[in-house]
Design a protein around this motif. Structure first.
Motif, PDB file in Angstrom:
ATOM      1  N   LEU A  59       0.693  -1.275   0.125  1.00 34.61           N
ATOM      2  CA  LEU A  59       0.025   0.191  -0.111  1.00 34.61           C
ATOM      3  C   LEU A  59       1.083   1.138  -0.016  1.00 34.61           C
ATOM      4  O   LEU A  59       1.758   1.394   0.605  1.00 34.61           O
ATOM      5  CB  LEU A  59      -0.877   0.125   1.152  1.00 34.61           C
ATOM      6  N   SER A  60       0.442   2.139  -0.893  1.00 37.00           N
ATOM      7  CA  SER A  60       1.350   3.580  -1.089  1.00 37.00           C
ATOM      8  C   SER A  60       0.542   4.513  -0.349  1.00 37.00           C
ATOM      9  O   SER A  60       1.094   5.476  -0.090  1.00 37.00           O
ATOM     10  CB  SER A  60       1.911   3.608  -2.517  1.00 37.00           C
ATOM     11  N   GLY A  61      -1.018   4.555  -0.506  1.00 37.34           N
ATOM     12  CA  GLY A  61      -1.604   5.423  -0.152  1.00 37.34           C
ATOM     13  C   GLY A  61      -3.144   5.425  -0.597  1.00 37.34           C
ATOM     14  O   GLY A  61      -3.535   4.391  -1.469  1.00 37.34           O
ATOM     15  N   PHE A  62      -4.100   6.156   0.002  1.00 37.98           N
ATOM     16  CA  PHE A  62      -5.338   5.885  -0.177  1.00 37.98           C
ATOM     17  C   PHE A  62      -6.259   7.063  -0.154  1.00 37.98           C
ATOM     18  O   PHE A  62      -5.773   8.304   0.658  1.00 37.98           O
ATOM     19  CB  PHE A  62      -6.154   4.984   0.858  1.00 37.98           C
ATOM     20  N   ASN A  63      -7.285   7.393  -0.863  1.00 39.25           N
ATOM     21  CA  ASN A  63      -8.344   8.476  -0.698  1.00 39.25           C
ATOM     22  C   ASN A  63      -9.667   7.693  -0.975  1.00 39.25           C
ATOM     23  O   ASN A  63      -9.903   7.393  -1.932  1.00 39.25           O
ATOM     24  CB  ASN A  63      -7.912   9.599  -1.794  1.00 39.25           C
ATOM     25  N   ILE A  64     -10.487   8.015   0.241  1.00 42.09           N
ATOM     26  CA  ILE A  64     -11.706   7.212   0.206  1.00 42.09           C
ATOM     27  C   ILE A  64     -12.739   8.243   0.571  1.00 42.09           C
ATOM     28  O   ILE A  64     -12.441   8.940   1.697  1.00 42.09           O
ATOM     29  CB  ILE A  64     -11.872   6.072   1.447  1.00 42.09           C
ATOM     30  N   THR A  65     -14.008   8.177   0.040  1.00 40.12           N
ATOM     31  CA  THR A  65     -14.926   8.955   0.453  1.00 40.12           C
ATOM     32  C   THR A  65     -15.991   8.194   1.076  1.00 40.12           C
ATOM     33  O   THR A  65     -16.473   7.120   0.505  1.00 40.12           O
ATOM     34  CB  THR A  65     -15.606   9.719  -0.815  1.00 40.12           C
ATOM     35  N   VAL A  66     -16.437   8.496   2.371  1.00 40.18           N
ATOM     36  CA  VAL A  66     -17.743   7.731   2.728  1.00 40.18           C
ATOM     37  C   VAL A  66     -18.859   8.721   3.047  1.00 40.18           C
ATOM     38  O   VAL A  66     -18.784   9.916   3.223  1.00 40.18           O
ATOM     39  CB  VAL A  66     -17.448   7.273   4.260  1.00 40.18           C
ATOM     40  N   SER A  67     -20.058   8.061   2.810  1.00 38.91           N
ATOM     41  CA  SER A  67     -21.207   9.065   3.151  1.00 38.91           C
ATOM     42  C   SER A  67     -22.520   8.550   3.737  1.00 38.91           C
ATOM     43  O   SER A  67     -22.478   7.058   3.839  1.00 38.91           O
ATOM     44  CB  SER A  67     -21.859   9.271   1.665  1.00 38.91           C
ATOM     45  N   LEU A  68     -23.403   9.074   4.344  1.00 40.22           N
ATOM     46  CA  LEU A  68     -24.646   8.695   5.056  1.00 40.22           C
ATOM     47  C   LEU A  68     -25.795   8.788   4.200  1.00 40.22           C
ATOM     48  O   LEU A  68     -25.833  10.035   3.764  1.00 40.22           O
ATOM     49  CB  LEU A  68     -24.681   9.392   6.448  1.00 40.22           C
ATOM     50  N   THR A  69     -26.391   7.890   4.223  1.00 46.74           N
ATOM     51  CA  THR A  69     -27.684   7.978   3.059  1.00 46.74           C
ATOM     52  C   THR A  69     -28.747   8.780   3.800  1.00 46.74           C
ATOM     53  O   THR A  69     -29.462   9.432   3.026  1.00 46.74           O
ATOM     54  CB  THR A  69     -28.384   6.645   2.879  1.00 46.74           C
ATOM     55  N   GLU A  70     -28.733   8.832   5.043  1.00 48.09           N
ATOM     56  CA  GLU A  70     -29.855   9.686   5.824  1.00 48.09           C
ATOM     57  C   GLU A  70     -29.238  10.890   6.479  1.00 48.09           C
ATOM     58  O   GLU A  70     -28.864  10.571   7.909  1.00 48.09           O
ATOM     59  CB  GLU A  70     -30.675   8.981   6.639  1.00 48.09           C
ATOM     60  N   PRO A  71     -28.768  11.695   6.253  1.00 47.28           N
ATOM     61  CA  PRO A  71     -27.771  13.051   6.972  1.00 47.28           C
ATOM     62  C   PRO A  71     -28.615  13.380   8.172  1.00 47.28           C
ATOM     63  O   PRO A  71     -28.044  13.854   9.192  1.00 47.28           O
ATOM     64  CB  PRO A  71     -27.566  13.984   5.998  1.00 47.28           C
ATOM     65  N   SER A  72     -29.926  13.319   8.223  1.00 42.95           N
ATOM     66  CA  SER A  72     -30.726  13.750   9.485  1.00 42.95           C
ATOM     67  C   SER A  72     -30.492  12.792  10.758  1.00 42.95           C
ATOM     68  O   SER A  72     -30.808  13.290  11.887  1.00 42.95           O
ATOM     69  CB  SER A  72     -32.291  14.115   9.036  1.00 42.95           C
TER      70      SER A  72
END
Length: 684
Positions: free
Chosen positions: A58-71
């Motif tokens: 592994l040299s590096g990572f860029n990951i995006t995580v999201s919540l489907t219900e922000p409220s």
């Protein structure tokens, strides 16, 4: 024969990459592992982002995580494992966040399994269910490939608000008002204006605040700085520059009394970008008082007008030093970005530098000189990155020459030649002008690796315990990784480590060096000889003032004499989670800093062995450290890696109930130091 086969295989691999481009690595799975998938409103849980395998490292990572219900919930924290260098993530709290880091030291080997990339902290907001999903992932291996990973989501359920505790329900606090000072300002593009965010009254005191401010016309100006008054402890704000930013802090020491008026919470620095007018508004405010209430403030906006573009300033030149360099794959070269003259001074800069041949090398590091305040740069590693900072204190005088703006670290990736070029510049002077610089490129050559031979030296090989030894790698053949065995059970992967032998004995030392061509080892038998020295038994007295005191015990195996005026509960700071941890005063340990409360003037007495040195492992951000038995100058302390600790050191004055800058660590006191990355501070 084996070496010849490896060289042939490496040649064929390079030909295939040149012909077909980077080939995606095997497809492992990314798992979201929740510590507790069901929580109550206001409760938090952690979710580990785990990669089940990294076949090619592994040299590096860029990951995006999201919540489907922000409220239902919010992401309120991101933490990283020790191997993750230069970690960056987007502003928090949020319902979508990116997290990225690199394995700068090569800690993650090929074949590693169940690898935690980062850990998210989620807070439940309202009852309901939301999925936490990975919506984007870029994960690079150690052989110029990118994993085609599969991802899994995890559900998070937030239950009803928990039943009330015996603590009385907080009642709404008295009303107050928030405004900016000055009411309006007029500047020109590139110029800055400062606005104080003022609370007109705090009838029931202040325990903390979290306030969001926004510009109505982002193209006209940007928020480029946030500063806080001395009473504001543990200040945090959103990433800068930005057109919307949150600012928060707490009054840990109770400095703001009930009835305070015209209270400055923070000061915002705005930079004009293009002619026009924009309002600076308060779009969200949480301000808590000292009696479990929350203020309901009225708010007022302020106006900033940006006039015509300033007239061009004097001409100057930008270049790199050295002019060119030659390295091998895995090796690093450092370049200073130099401004040849600043005839009208310097207020700040934003410069983009790029590599013309991205496959040859990567920009992996940026560092700044001490005068550069609020430094920011693009994500690393990269083949193009912006760098920016401001001269907030006016340290750069008019007429200065050969001014280093920043230092770039370049890592060689594959044989070839690339130029390092300046592709965009904004350099503002001190008289509302902008420089029009001439730029000069620099050349970097990456050559094929050569065979290695391990070797090393030490600055001292005999002495009494504890014996601190500085080892220096003198291996030939440009190794890219190092593995040390010091003979007493301790190891290191630093190129030039410092190690302290605590016990008497004779020790073998082994260094193993590696690069893409192979590995070589050297063992020096009975290289380090350590003898015993009778410990010095001493007594130190720690005078305490009424209220809070920040102390440390520079004594090991201490026998403590505690006066009745001292509280039984003490607090130390955990920088990993940025919170305080309570413990019993009888558990005071050396090397650490503590908050201790006293009801009257008194003295703690500690008797034991003098503590003359120790290594403090620091976390990015603020760290509380202890002292040693004798005074030491902070500038003389050794930091590994170099430059990872800022030079501003604070102690707490209990008589004045405020922090003060200091340059000397005195016995018995504790200190706040700030680190820019994970590092080790040798206090001796």
């Amino acid at each position: 024969m084996v070496v010849q086969y490896r060289r042939s295989l490496l040649f064929l691999l390079l030909l295939s990459l040149l012909a077909t481009g980077v080939v995606a690595a095997d497809g492992p799975q990314i798992i979201l592992d929740a510590a507790d998938a069901t929580l109550e409103v206001g409760e938090t849980t952690t979710v580990a982002v785990v990669m089940d395998a990294v076949p090619s490292g592994l040299s590096g990572f860029n990951i995006t995580v999201s919540l489907t219900e922000p409220s239902v919930a919010e992401i309120v924290g991101v933490s990283y494992p020790p191997w993750a260098n230069m970690p960056v993530n987007s502003s928090l709290p949020a319902d979508t966040v990116y997290a990225q880091a690199i394995d700068l030291m090569g800690s993650i080997g090929a074949g590693a399994t169940n690898l935690t990339l980062c850990t998210l902290t989620l807070r439940g907001d309202t009852p309901g269910t939301t999925n936490l999903s990975i919506t984007a992932a870029k994960i690079d291996d150690d052989v110029a490939g990118r994993y085609a990973s599969t991802t899994a989501s995890t559900p998070i359920t937030v239950g009803d608000i928990p039943a009330p505790t015996p603590t009385p329900t907080p009642t709404p606090s008295l009303r107050t008002g928030l405004s900016f000072s000055p009411v309006d300002a007029t500047i020109v593009p590139g110029e800055r204006a400062c606005y104080a965010l003022v609370m007109d009254t705090a009838p029931t005191g202040l325990s903390g605040f979290n306030i969001t401010v926004s510009l109505t016309e982002p193209s006209v100006a940007e928020i480029v700085g946030v500063s806080y008054p001395p009473w504001a402890n543990m200040p945090v704000n959103g990433s800068l520059p930005a057109d919307t930013v949150y600012a928060q802090a707490i009054d840990l020491m109770g400095s703001i009394g009930a009835g305070a008026t015209n209270l400055t919470l923070c000061t915002l620095t705005l930079r004009g970008d293009t002619p026009g007018t924009t309002n600076l508004s308060i779009t969200a405010a949480k301000i808590d008082d000292d009696v479990a209430g929350r203020y309901a403030p009225t708010t007022a906006s302020t106006s900033i007008t940006v006039g015509d573009t300033p007239t061009p300033s004097f001409r100057t030149g930008l270049s790199f030093s050295p002019v060119d360099a030659t390295i091998v794959p895995g090796e690093r070269a450092c370049y200073a970005l130099v401004m040849d003259t600043a005839p009208a001074g310097l207020s700040g800069f934003n410069i983009t530098v790029s590599l013309t041949e991205p496959y040859v090398a990567d920009i992996v590091g940026v560092s700044y000189p001490p005068w550069a305040i609020m430094p920011v740069n693009g994500s690393l590693p990269a083949d193009s990155v912006y760098v920016q900072a401001v001269d907030l204190m006016g340290s750069v005088d008019s007429g200065v020459t050969n001014l280093t703006l920043c230092n770039l670290t370049i890592r060689g990736d594959a044989p070839g030649t690339t130029n390092l070029s300046i592709t965009a510049t904004k350099i503002d002077d001190d008289v509302a002008g902008r420089y029009s610089p001439e730029t000069t490129d620099v050349c970097l050559r990456v050559e094929t690796l050569s065979l290695m031979e391990a070797n090393f030296t030490a600055n001292i090989t005999t002495g009494t315990a504890p014996l601190t030894v500085q080892f220096t790698d003198t291996s030939t053949g440009t190794p890219t990784s190092w593995s040390w065995n010091f003979g007493d059970g301790a190891t290191s992967t630093d190129q030039n480590p410092t190690h302290t032998y605590q016990n008497a004995g004779t020790y073998d030392v082994t260094l193993t060096v590696s690069n893409a061509e192979g590995t070589d080892s050297l063992t020096k038998h009975e290289y380090i000889s350590v003898t015993n020295m009778s410990p010095s038994v001493s007594t130190i007295e720690l005078p305490l003032s009424p209220g809070w005191n920040m102390i440390s015990i520079p004594i090991t195996d201490a026998n403590l004499t505690l006066p009745p005026e001292v509280s039984d509960v003490i607090y130390t700071y955990n920088p990993e989670v940025r919170s305080y941890v309570a413990s019993d005063i009888a558990t005071l340990e050396p090397c650490r800093g503590y908050w201790v409360a006293a009801t009257a003037e008194c003295t703690i007495r500690a008797t034991g062995t003098e503590l003359n040195c120790y290594g403090a492992n620091l976390t990015p951000g603020w760290n509380m450290i202890g002292s040693v038995y004798d005074p030491v100058a902070f500038d003389d302390l050794q930091v590994t890696p170099e430059g990872a600790v800022q030079m501003n050191v604070y102690l707490y004055n209990p008589q004045l109930q405020s922090y003060q800058l200091t340059s000397t660590l005195s016995p018995g006191s504790a200190y706040w130091v700030s680190a820019t990355r994970y590092c080790n501070l040798n206090v001796s």
